[in-house]
Design a protein around this motif. Structure first.
Motif, PDB file in Angstrom:
ATOM      1  N   ARG A 198      -8.659 -81.354 159.450  1.00 14.92           N
ATOM      2  CA  ARG A 198      -8.033 -82.501 158.798  1.00 14.92           C
ATOM      3  C   ARG A 198      -7.034 -82.095 157.717  1.00 14.92           C
ATOM      4  NH1 ARG A 198     -10.917 -84.281 153.958  1.00 14.92           N
ATOM      5  NH2 ARG A 198     -12.725 -82.938 153.577  1.00 14.92           N
ATOM      6  N   LYS A 199      -7.110 -80.843 157.272  1.00 18.29           N
ATOM      7  CA  LYS A 199      -6.169 -80.373 156.247  1.00 18.29           C
ATOM      8  C   LYS A 199      -4.808 -80.026 156.834  1.00 18.29           C
ATOM      9  CE  LYS A 199      -9.294 -80.658 152.984  1.00 18.29           C
ATOM     10  NZ  LYS A 199      -9.244 -81.688 151.936  1.00 18.29           N
ATOM     11  N   ASN A 200      -4.718 -79.935 158.180  1.00 18.30           N
ATOM     12  CA  ASN A 200      -3.423 -79.918 158.862  1.00 18.30           C
ATOM     13  C   ASN A 200      -2.609 -78.647 158.639  1.00 18.30           C
ATOM     14  OD1 ASN A 200      -1.903 -81.376 160.688  1.00 18.30           O
ATOM     15  ND2 ASN A 200      -0.870 -82.625 159.155  1.00 18.30           N
ATOM     16  N   LEU A 201      -3.293 -77.540 158.429  1.00 14.90           N
ATOM     17  CA  LEU A 201      -2.584 -76.288 158.143  1.00 14.90           C
ATOM     18  C   LEU A 201      -1.672 -75.862 159.282  1.00 14.90           C
ATOM     19  CD1 LEU A 201      -2.039 -73.688 156.532  1.00 14.90           C
ATOM     20  CD2 LEU A 201      -4.125 -72.727 157.557  1.00 14.90           C
ATOM     21  N   LEU A 202      -2.135 -75.960 160.520  1.00 11.90           N
ATOM     22  CA  LEU A 202      -1.351 -75.441 161.637  1.00 11.90           C
ATOM     23  C   LEU A 202       0.010 -76.114 161.727  1.00 11.90           C
ATOM     24  CD1 LEU A 202      -1.403 -73.419 163.946  1.00 11.90           C
ATOM     25  CD2 LEU A 202      -2.367 -75.199 165.413  1.00 11.90           C
ATOM     26  N   ARG A 203       0.059 -77.427 161.516  1.00 12.01           N
ATOM     27  CA  ARG A 203       1.354 -78.119 161.568  1.00 12.01           C
ATOM     28  C   ARG A 203       2.247 -77.692 160.407  1.00 12.01           C
ATOM     29  NH1 ARG A 203      -1.928 -82.691 163.263  1.00 12.01           N
ATOM     30  NH2 ARG A 203      -1.518 -83.198 165.442  1.00 12.01           N
ATOM     31  N   VAL A 204       1.655 -77.428 159.258  1.00 12.13           N
ATOM     32  CA  VAL A 204       2.449 -76.942 158.126  1.00 12.13           C
ATOM     33  C   VAL A 204       3.044 -75.572 158.442  1.00 12.13           C
ATOM     34  CG1 VAL A 204       2.353 -76.192 155.709  1.00 12.13           C
ATOM     35  CG2 VAL A 204       1.168 -78.276 156.408  1.00 12.13           C
ATOM     36  N   LEU A 205       2.249 -74.705 159.051  1.00 13.30           N
ATOM     37  CA  LEU A 205       2.749 -73.381 159.422  1.00 13.30           C
ATOM     38  C   LEU A 205       3.887 -73.490 160.428  1.00 13.30           C
ATOM     39  CD1 LEU A 205      -0.606 -71.386 159.742  1.00 13.30           C
ATOM     40  CD2 LEU A 205       1.024 -71.351 157.838  1.00 13.30           C
ATOM     41  N   LYS A 206       3.742 -74.386 161.391  1.00  9.23           N
ATOM     42  CA  LYS A 206       4.826 -74.596 162.356  1.00  9.23           C
ATOM     43  C   LYS A 206       6.070 -75.132 161.655  1.00  9.23           C
ATOM     44  CE  LYS A 206       1.773 -75.483 166.324  1.00  9.23           C
ATOM     45  NZ  LYS A 206       1.298 -76.490 167.306  1.00  9.23           N
ATOM     46  N   ALA A 207       5.872 -75.984 160.647  1.00 10.05           N
ATOM     47  CA  ALA A 207       6.998 -76.602 159.950  1.00 10.05           C
ATOM     48  C   ALA A 207       7.788 -75.602 159.126  1.00 10.05           C
ATOM     49  CB  ALA A 207       6.496 -77.737 159.062  1.00 10.05           C
ATOM     50  N   ILE A 208       7.125 -74.575 158.582  1.00 12.43           N
ATOM     51  CA  ILE A 208       7.857 -73.646 157.707  1.00 12.43           C
ATOM     52  C   ILE A 208       8.523 -72.512 158.465  1.00 12.43           C
ATOM     53  CG2 ILE A 208       6.375 -74.168 155.724  1.00 12.43           C
ATOM     54  CD1 ILE A 208       4.975 -71.483 156.145  1.00 12.43           C
ATOM     55  N   VAL A 209       8.320 -72.449 159.781  1.00 10.36           N
ATOM     56  CA  VAL A 209       9.034 -71.451 160.576  1.00 10.36           C
ATOM     57  C   VAL A 209      10.537 -71.739 160.464  1.00 10.36           C
ATOM     58  CG1 VAL A 209       9.488 -70.575 162.898  1.00 10.36           C
ATOM     59  CG2 VAL A 209       7.130 -71.063 162.185  1.00 10.36           C
ATOM     60  N   GLY A 210      11.283 -70.776 160.039  1.00 10.19           N
ATOM     61  CA  GLY A 210      12.722 -70.958 159.849  1.00 10.19           C
ATOM     62  C   GLY A 210      13.111 -71.325 158.436  1.00 10.19           C
ATOM     63  N   ILE A 211      12.118 -71.653 157.579  1.00 10.12           N
ATOM     64  CA  ILE A 211      12.384 -71.934 156.164  1.00 10.12           C
ATOM     65  C   ILE A 211      12.043 -70.685 155.356  1.00 10.12           C
ATOM     66  CG2 ILE A 211      11.766 -73.330 154.157  1.00 10.12           C
ATOM     67  CD1 ILE A 211      11.031 -75.602 156.027  1.00 10.12           C
ATOM     68  N   LYS A 212      12.954 -70.250 154.517  1.00 10.66           N
ATOM     69  CA  LYS A 212      12.667 -69.093 153.680  1.00 10.66           C
ATOM     70  C   LYS A 212      11.747 -69.526 152.546  1.00 10.66           C
ATOM     71  CE  LYS A 212      14.608 -65.159 151.235  1.00 10.66           C
ATOM     72  NZ  LYS A 212      15.806 -64.528 150.632  1.00 10.66           N
ATOM     73  N   CYS A 213      10.495 -69.167 152.694  1.00 12.07           N
ATOM     74  CA  CYS A 213       9.501 -69.536 151.689  1.00 12.07           C
ATOM     75  C   CYS A 213       8.280 -68.650 151.862  1.00 12.07           C
ATOM     76  CB  CYS A 213       9.103 -71.011 151.827  1.00 12.07           C
ATOM     77  SG  CYS A 213       8.250 -71.404 153.367  1.00 12.07           S
ATOM     78  N   ARG A 214       7.360 -68.750 150.929  1.00  8.77           N
ATOM     79  CA  ARG A 214       6.070 -68.068 151.015  1.00  8.77           C
ATOM     80  C   ARG A 214       4.982 -69.128 150.947  1.00  8.77           C
ATOM     81  NH1 ARG A 214       6.115 -65.229 145.749  1.00  8.77           N
ATOM     82  NH2 ARG A 214       7.564 -66.918 145.235  1.00  8.77           N
ATOM     83  N   ILE A 215       3.804 -68.814 151.450  1.00  6.23           N
ATOM     84  CA  ILE A 215       2.709 -69.782 151.406  1.00  6.23           C
ATOM     85  C   ILE A 215       1.400 -69.085 151.067  1.00  6.23           C
ATOM     86  CG2 ILE A 215       2.299 -69.645 153.915  1.00  6.23           C
ATOM     87  CD1 ILE A 215       1.564 -72.676 153.763  1.00  6.23           C
ATOM     88  N   ILE A 216       0.664 -69.683 150.143  1.00  7.11           N
ATOM     89  CA  ILE A 216      -0.700 -69.253 149.832  1.00  7.11           C
ATOM     90  C   ILE A 216      -1.646 -70.185 150.573  1.00  7.11           C
ATOM     91  CG2 ILE A 216      -2.489 -69.121 148.047  1.00  7.11           C
ATOM     92  CD1 ILE A 216      -0.368 -68.314 146.065  1.00  7.11           C
ATOM     93  N   ILE A 217      -2.528 -69.627 151.370  1.00  4.28           N
ATOM     94  CA  ILE A 217      -3.508 -70.397 152.134  1.00  4.28           C
ATOM     95  C   ILE A 217      -4.891 -70.120 151.554  1.00  4.28           C
ATOM     96  CG2 ILE A 217      -4.527 -70.792 154.405  1.00  4.28           C
ATOM     97  CD1 ILE A 217      -1.907 -69.517 155.565  1.00  4.28           C
ATOM     98  N   VAL A 218      -5.591 -71.192 151.195  1.00  8.03           N
ATOM     99  CA  VAL A 218      -6.927 -71.057 150.631  1.00  8.03           C
ATOM    100  C   VAL A 218      -7.935 -71.693 151.588  1.00  8.03           C
ATOM    101  CG1 VAL A 218      -8.452 -71.544 148.684  1.00  8.03           C
ATOM    102  CG2 VAL A 218      -6.008 -71.129 148.286  1.00  8.03           C
ATOM    103  N   GLY A 219      -8.849 -70.887 152.095  1.00 10.62           N
ATOM    104  CA  GLY A 219      -9.856 -71.392 153.022  1.00 10.62           C
ATOM    105  C   GLY A 219     -10.046 -70.432 154.185  1.00 10.62           C
ATOM    106  N   ARG A 220     -11.095 -70.639 154.948  1.00 14.62           N
ATOM    107  CA  ARG A 220     -11.389 -69.777 156.090  1.00 14.62           C
ATOM    108  C   ARG A 220     -10.492 -70.140 157.269  1.00 14.62           C
ATOM    109  NH1 ARG A 220     -16.069 -66.830 155.885  1.00 14.62           N
ATOM    110  NH2 ARG A 220     -17.345 -67.174 154.021  1.00 14.62           N
ATOM    111  N   LEU A 221      -9.812 -69.152 157.813  1.00 16.17           N
ATOM    112  CA  LEU A 221      -8.929 -69.379 158.960  1.00 16.17           C
ATOM    113  C   LEU A 221      -9.729 -69.361 160.256  1.00 16.17           C
ATOM    114  CD1 LEU A 221      -5.939 -67.062 157.974  1.00 16.17           C
ATOM    115  CD2 LEU A 221      -6.022 -69.559 157.816  1.00 16.17           C
ATOM    116  N   ASN A 222      -9.382 -70.293 161.158  1.00 21.62           N
ATOM    117  CA  ASN A 222     -10.007 -70.248 162.481  1.00 21.62           C
ATOM    118  C   ASN A 222      -9.164 -69.383 163.417  1.00 21.62           C
ATOM    119  OD1 ASN A 222      -7.886 -71.864 163.572  1.00 21.62           O
ATOM    120  ND2 ASN A 222      -8.974 -73.737 163.018  1.00 21.62           N
ATOM    121  N   GLU A 223      -9.613 -69.202 164.627  1.00 21.50           N
ATOM    122  CA  GLU A 223      -8.934 -68.305 165.561  1.00 21.50           C
ATOM    123  C   GLU A 223      -7.520 -68.784 165.884  1.00 21.50           C
ATOM    124  OE1 GLU A 223     -11.215 -67.560 169.043  1.00 21.50           O
ATOM    125  OE2 GLU A 223     -12.949 -66.776 167.953  1.00 21.50           O
ATOM    126  N   THR A 224      -7.357 -70.091 166.034  1.00 16.73           N
ATOM    127  CA  THR A 224      -6.031 -70.636 166.351  1.00 16.73           C
ATOM    128  C   THR A 224      -5.048 -70.370 165.223  1.00 16.73           C
ATOM    129  OG1 THR A 224      -7.044 -72.378 167.697  1.00 16.73           O
ATOM    130  CG2 THR A 224      -4.765 -72.719 167.003  1.00 16.73           C
TER     131      THR A 224
END
Length: 329
Positions: free
Chosen positions: A172-198
């Motif tokens: 529900r936190k929608n991380l995957l869509r955010v990661l897809k959205a920043i592809v092509g944007i020059k930026c950095r991202i801090i991710i807090v939480g356990r990552l799943n396989e996807t």
């Protein structure tokens, strides 16, 4: 003086939200005793252990602050309060039968035995009424306060390579869509939480994404992340409240989020709203916050104003008044 006890779940690894709220109330309210339950599970054995433990530590006023332990209300004496943070995550189950049991033992039966049901948003109150409308007379909305350890921390925006903070990796936190959205944007991202396989696979296949990953961090570290970031990402698909909104408001960071569930109630006009299921719309929102400095600064000012409604002293006063009312009954 009547004994006031707040019962809190055993802390799940890597989670801070409910715990930090409980600690805030405990520090601020005189004679409020915080009791942390010994087990975090809905197995029969663990439920029985929690009931026995709670009965040994019960007071004249018993505030059950984590609703997955709402069943305690049946077994405690005195005046009883349950605080509901949201219903969807508490009642979520892959089994229809187990879902029914959770509604019965978390909502319906405890609601009969308690004197008050506090909800952290009107949205959550409406959710509760949808499950058990007979609880209407017991419901009181008391919003969450932001943690007073978080303070305004101005920072020069890193225009060339902004740092985005994203807290939470559940679906529900929608991380995957955010990661897809920043592809092509020059930026950095801090991710807090356990990552799943996807999520891990996507990051592995997109080496151009500059990211840092942390899990099971302390709240002090969370504050450091807020202070160091330029933007906050929170396009959640469901929230009973949405604490990162207030935390971003207080620190002085622009935040993009969604209009799902309780978020508009809490955020008002202090955020940039994006369509959380549309990657392109998320991308457009991020670019707007990076490129439009006037818009970004205006959001920050609105955020500082919005946060004032959730000042800790105001929320504490509402709980103190509630305890006083129950003490007189």
């Amino acid at each position: 003086m009547k004994k006031k006890v707040m019962f809190l779940r055993k802390k799940p690894l890597g989670e801070n939200s409910i715990e930090e709220l409980a600690y805030t109330l405990n520090r601020a309210i005189e004679d409020l005793e915080l009791v942390i339950l010994p087990e975090y599970s809905d197995s029969i054995r663990h439920i029985i252990a929690n009931i026995k433990f709670a009965r040994k530590h019960q007071g004249d006023i018993n505030h059950i602050f984590s609703p997955t332990e709402a069943y305690l209300a049946v077994f405690l004496r005195g005046k009883k309060i349950i605080t509901w943070h949201d219903l969807k995550t508490a009642l979520l189950s892959n089994s229809i039968f187990k879902g029914f049991l959770r509604k019965l033992f978390y909502v319906v039966i405890p609601s009969v035995f308690v004197h008050k049901l506090t909800c952290i948003s009107q949205f959550t109150a409406n959710e509760l009424l949808a499950v058990f409308p007979y609880a209407k007379s017991k419901i009181k909305v008391i919003h969450n306060p932001y943690n007073s350890n978080i303070t305004y921390s101005p920072k020069k925006f890193s225009q060339d390579n902004p740092l985005i903070l994203h807290i939470g990796t559940a679906e529900r936190k929608n991380l995957l869509r955010v990661l897809k959205a920043i592809v092509g944007i020059k930026c950095r991202i801090i991710i807090v939480g356990r990552l799943n396989e996807t999520q891990r696979a996507f990051l592995a296949s997109h080496a151009e994404i500059q990211y840092e990953h942390y899990q099971d961090v302390s709240f002090d570290q969370i504050i450091q992340f807020y202070n160091s970031c330029d933007l906050v990402s929170f396009p959640s698909l469901y929230e009973g409240f949405g604490m990162p909104i207030l935390e971003a408001n207080v620190v002085g960071r622009a935040i993009f989020t969604s209009k799902c569930a309780a978020i508009p109630e809490i955020a008002g006009d202090s955020v940039l709203y994006v369509d959380p299921v549309d990657v392109n719309d998320i991308r457009l929102g991020i670019n707007k916050l990076i490129q439009d400095s006037d818009y970004r600064e205006n959001l920050i000012l609105k955020g500082l104003t919005n946060a004032q409604k959730y000042d800790c002293s105001k929320i504490i006063a509402e709980y103190v008044e509630l305890y006083a009312q129950l003490s007189k009954q």
